[in-house]
Motif scaffolding. Sequence first.
Motif, PDB file in Angstrom:
ATOM      1  N   GLN A 120       0.808  -1.335  -0.114  1.00 23.63           N
ATOM      2  CA  GLN A 120      -0.044   0.076  -0.254  1.00 23.63           C
ATOM      3  C   GLN A 120       0.842   1.291  -0.016  1.00 23.63           C
ATOM      4  OE1 GLN A 120      -3.012   0.350   3.160  1.00 23.63           O
ATOM      5  NE2 GLN A 120      -3.001  -2.144   3.213  1.00 23.63           N
ATOM      6  N   ILE A 164      -5.806  -4.012   2.255  1.00 27.79           N
ATOM      7  CA  ILE A 164      -6.022  -3.483   3.651  1.00 27.79           C
ATOM      8  C   ILE A 164      -5.770  -4.545   4.331  1.00 27.79           C
ATOM      9  CG2 ILE A 164      -7.104  -1.433   3.288  1.00 27.79           C
ATOM     10  CD1 ILE A 164      -9.651  -2.471   4.493  1.00 27.79           C
ATOM     11  N   ASP A 211      -5.425   6.661   8.547  1.00 24.50           N
ATOM     12  CA  ASP A 211      -5.499   5.168   9.110  1.00 24.50           C
ATOM     13  C   ASP A 211      -5.234   5.412  10.587  1.00 24.50           C
ATOM     14  OD1 ASP A 211      -5.453   2.745   9.913  1.00 24.50           O
ATOM     15  OD2 ASP A 211      -3.577   2.074   8.739  1.00 24.50           O
TER      16      ASP A 211
END
Lengths: 188, 265
Positions: free
Chosen positions: A58, B262, B157
């Motif tokens: 990511q 994720i 996040d």
Amino acid sequence: MHKGDDALIERCLKRDQVAWGELVEKYKRLVYSIPRGYRLPDGVCDDIFQGVFSLLFQNLGGLRDTRTLAKWLMTTTQRECWRAAQANARSSSHLTPNSPMAAAPEEPAGDELERWERRVAVHQALSRLGGPCERLLRALFTNAERTNYSEIASSLGIPTGSIGPTRARCLAKLASLLSEPEEDGEGV
Amino acid sequence: MARGCDGSEAGARLRGIYRTKQSPIFLPDFLRSRIHVSVCALICVVGGWPSGTEERVIQPVSNEEIISLALDEIDGERRAEVAGRIAASPDASRTLAAVTIAVQTMRADDSISPPGEVVQRVLGLMRSGVRVRTSLMDVAGQVAEQVREFLCTLVRDTQSEPALAGFRGTTESRHLSFECEIAEIDVQVSRGEGEARRTIRGQVASLTDDTVGRIAWRSTLTGAAEREIAADESGVFVLECPVGVYELSARVGGSVVRIPPISVA
């Protein structure tokens, strides 16, 4: 720091599967050994390994300084270990007050980072050697349980008498690769 | 008797020459002793070691000698003699240093390689993005090649934010926000039914006048088929899943938006 990380990451950002495979191969031992070092259960180690590489995936585009990739991986892995241990603290016995996981992780020490970078470099050079050389050197030097020459010769299918000269030739090639890591290795 | 005839000086020089691979007379063991005696005798006959060959005294260092020294397999005078010749050669010294470090590193290495199937799942992270794009494009029918795809980037996040003093542990949910040119995607992860299950609450919000269409959720680790998520007219959805690594894709108007994988832990 490792030569080639910049180029590897650049290729990964272009969704080059081979480059991603090389990056995973290069750092898989580093990432997996940290939770194992904390004696976390196998399933948790697997989850942490997958989670860390997912985070890397990511964040590839946001890595500001690829020279610190090993450090980033170590810090992230330790943080994930700590998080996993905290999450399981109530129901498991592998987190004790004196456990290294009882405290929040800090940045890896310089000598620890250097030790890991040496390991990564050596494993990478062994992989580049490939073939009988890689198998022989791993059997001789990275497998503490099997140091008997005849047993190694038998498992590799080579005469016992050739282990010495082959070992010398392979170690010399390994040394050459470590001195010039960008060059391609060749099998024996 | 001529100089070297007793096997000391001439013998030592000869042994130094045919011991090494770089020597033009590298010899197998069974021939070495016979030829040694013969050549030594010849040197006696001709009256000593030929002049003009003094440079041969410093012999090249063989790989075997370097390795033997690095592995501490020789000692005494032989060790000192080999060490001396290595010290005189920058190349040999570099090789010795590299071999020593490599061997020490390998012997001290207690690192562990992860199971192959776990590595395969991680390798699949990149391939999974291609599969999602393909399946969602199929939804677009025959004009798949005309569908624009937007990869949203993570902008928040809560897991990576420092906890406020006194607030650590007050909530076990994790909130992630992603943005791209045409949409915002929020994902909130909290404990679900059972230790290994999680509840995902989220929203895909269009930033244009386009409506949010089909939303898909897929595990990148198991490689399972993507799962269509029911969402309300605002793009709000709720689902339950096992812990793992997932990705989400959604149709927004004629385009596809997606988020990077994720970790749902």
